[in-house]
Enzyme design. Structure first.
Site, short mmCIF file in Angstrom:
data_model
loop_
_atom_site.label_atom_id
_atom_site.label_comp_id
_atom_site.label_asym_id
_atom_site.label_seq_id
_atom_site.Cartn_x
_atom_site.Cartn_y
_atom_site.Cartn_z
N ASN A 9 0.88 -1.18 0.00
CA ASN A 9 0.00 0.00 0.00
C ASN A 9 0.91 1.23 0.00
OD1 ASN A 9 -1.81 2.04 0.49
ND2 ASN A 9 -2.39 1.33 2.56
N TRP A 10 1.03 1.84 -1.15
CA TRP A 10 1.97 2.96 -1.28
C TRP A 10 1.40 4.26 -0.71
CZ3 TRP A 10 4.30 2.31 -6.94
CH2 TRP A 10 5.02 1.11 -6.98
N LYS A 11 0.12 4.25 -0.38
CA LYS A 11 -0.55 5.46 0.17
C LYS A 11 -0.28 6.67 -0.73
CE LYS A 11 -0.37 3.32 4.67
NZ LYS A 11 -0.37 3.45 6.11
N HIS A 95 -9.66 0.86 4.65
CA HIS A 95 -8.42 1.11 5.39
C HIS A 95 -8.71 2.07 6.54
CE1 HIS A 95 -4.40 2.49 6.37
NE2 HIS A 95 -3.95 1.40 5.78
N GLU A 97 -7.19 4.54 7.62
CA GLU A 97 -7.02 5.97 7.29
C GLU A 97 -8.26 6.49 6.56
OE1 GLU A 97 -3.16 5.52 5.44
OE2 GLU A 97 -2.37 5.00 7.42
N GLU A 167 -5.48 -4.98 10.51
CA GLU A 167 -4.47 -3.94 10.73
C GLU A 167 -4.78 -3.18 12.01
OE1 GLU A 167 -2.45 -2.74 6.75
OE2 GLU A 167 -4.18 -1.47 7.07
N GLY A 173 2.30 2.38 10.73
CA GLY A 173 3.23 3.48 10.57
C GLY A 173 3.92 3.90 11.86
N SER A 213 3.24 -2.00 10.35
CA SER A 213 4.68 -2.06 10.61
C SER A 213 5.30 -3.41 10.26
CB SER A 213 5.00 -1.67 12.05
OG SER A 213 4.65 -0.30 12.28
N GLY A 234 2.82 -1.18 4.27
CA GLY A 234 2.86 0.23 3.93
C GLY A 234 4.28 0.68 3.66
N GLY A 235 4.89 1.32 4.67
CA GLY A 235 6.22 1.92 4.52
C GLY A 235 7.25 1.03 3.86
P1 PGA Z 1 2.74 0.35 7.61
O1 PGA Z 1 1.27 0.55 6.93
O2 PGA Z 1 3.29 -0.93 7.08
O3 PGA Z 1 3.52 1.56 7.15
O4 PGA Z 1 2.53 0.31 9.09
C1 PGA Z 1 0.41 -0.54 6.74
C2 PGA Z 1 -0.90 -0.08 6.15
O5 PGA Z 1 -1.42 0.97 6.55
O6 PGA Z 1 -1.46 -0.74 5.25
#
Ligand code: PGA
Length: 250
Positions: A9-11, A95, A97, A167, A173, A213, A234-235
């Site tokens: 997930n590159w956001k 998600h 967010e 999640e 994050g 994470s 994500g990251g």
């Molecule tokens: P993260 O994000 O790996 O940066 O914690 C995961 C996500 O929100 O899908």
């Protein structure tokens, strides 16, 4: 036997050039590994160029949300048919967010899930609790409520096109990963709910990713858990080498 599914997930990150290069590098690196499913989910503006960079690769192209309507006066939104037109076969929905920053309710997520399925997109449906909810012992109820609400009126046949991503919001994050035991416990709970709602064979076939994470150094232990069938990253998916290291643990 569930096939491991790792998604990036590159956001809202990267430039067009960075996104295109990252897509090309991942496609290149993945060409030897096809025993697991892999998807990358760039922001809307880069779907087209990342899709082109993926070429004939087995890496799937995904989006990070959609609007439940097919077309019309919805300024700033993107629809299922548009995502298909851009070459997407996967979409992340619900998600945290989106739920927290864009006020997406279970009902809205449910409408989006139905729209995505109508257009043949594979859904990664996210659920997860806040730290406060975890500390007050509400994790099972919160995750269960999100799961059942977001999957309302979904058929057992449609479940073949859905992956669940657990999640925990406090792990996204933050560098604070859930322990493999904490994650496994909730994954087993989610599978139990799937048994209740869709029967044993659907529940056993549905993949449940862990997200929050996930990094090269914790992926192996997480992915070794019996009910953890992949990761939503994500990251660490913004760097080809770290994403590939996670994939190699899958
Ligand atoms: P993260 O994000 O790996 O940066 O914690 C995961 C996500 O929100 O899908």
């Amino acid at each position: 036997m569930r096939k491991t599914f790792i998604a990036g997930n590159w956001k809202m990150n990267l430039t067009k050039q960075q996104a295109t290069e990252l897509g090309a590098s991942i496609a290149d690196a993945v060409s030897q590994t096809n025993d697991i499913d892999i998807a990358i989910c760039p922001s809307f503006g880069y779907l087209d160029s990342v899709g082109t960079a993926l070429g004939e690769s087995t890496v799937k192209l995904g989006a990070q949300t959609l609007n439940a309507n097919d077309a019309g006066a919805f300024t700033g939104e993107i629809s299922g048919p548009m995502l298909c037109d851009l070459g997407c076969s996967v979409v992340i929905l619900g998600h945290s967010e989106r739920r927290e920053l864009f006020a997406e309710t279970d009902q809205l997520v449910n409408e989006k899930v139905k729209a995505a399925l109508t257009h043949g997109l594979h859904v990664i449906l996210c659920v997860g609790e806040t730290l406060e909810q975890r500390e007050s012992g509400q994790t099972n109820d919160i995750v269960g409520g999100q799961l059942v609400g977001s999957l309302a009126n979904i058929t057992t046949q449609q479940m073949a096109s859905i992956t669940i991503a657990y999640e925990p919001i406090w792990a996204i994050g933050t560098g604070k990963v859930a322990t493999p035991q904490q994650a496994e416990q909730i994954h087993a709970h989610i599978r139990g709910l799937l048994v209740n709602h869709f029967g044993d064979s659907v529940a056993q076939a549905t993949r449940i990713q862990y997200g929050g994470s996930v990094k090269p150094d914790n992926a192996q232990e997480l992915l070794a858990q019996p009910n953890i069938d992949g990761a939503l990253v994500g990251g660490a998916s913004l760097d080809c080498e770290s994403f590939m290291q996670i994939i190699r643990h899958g």
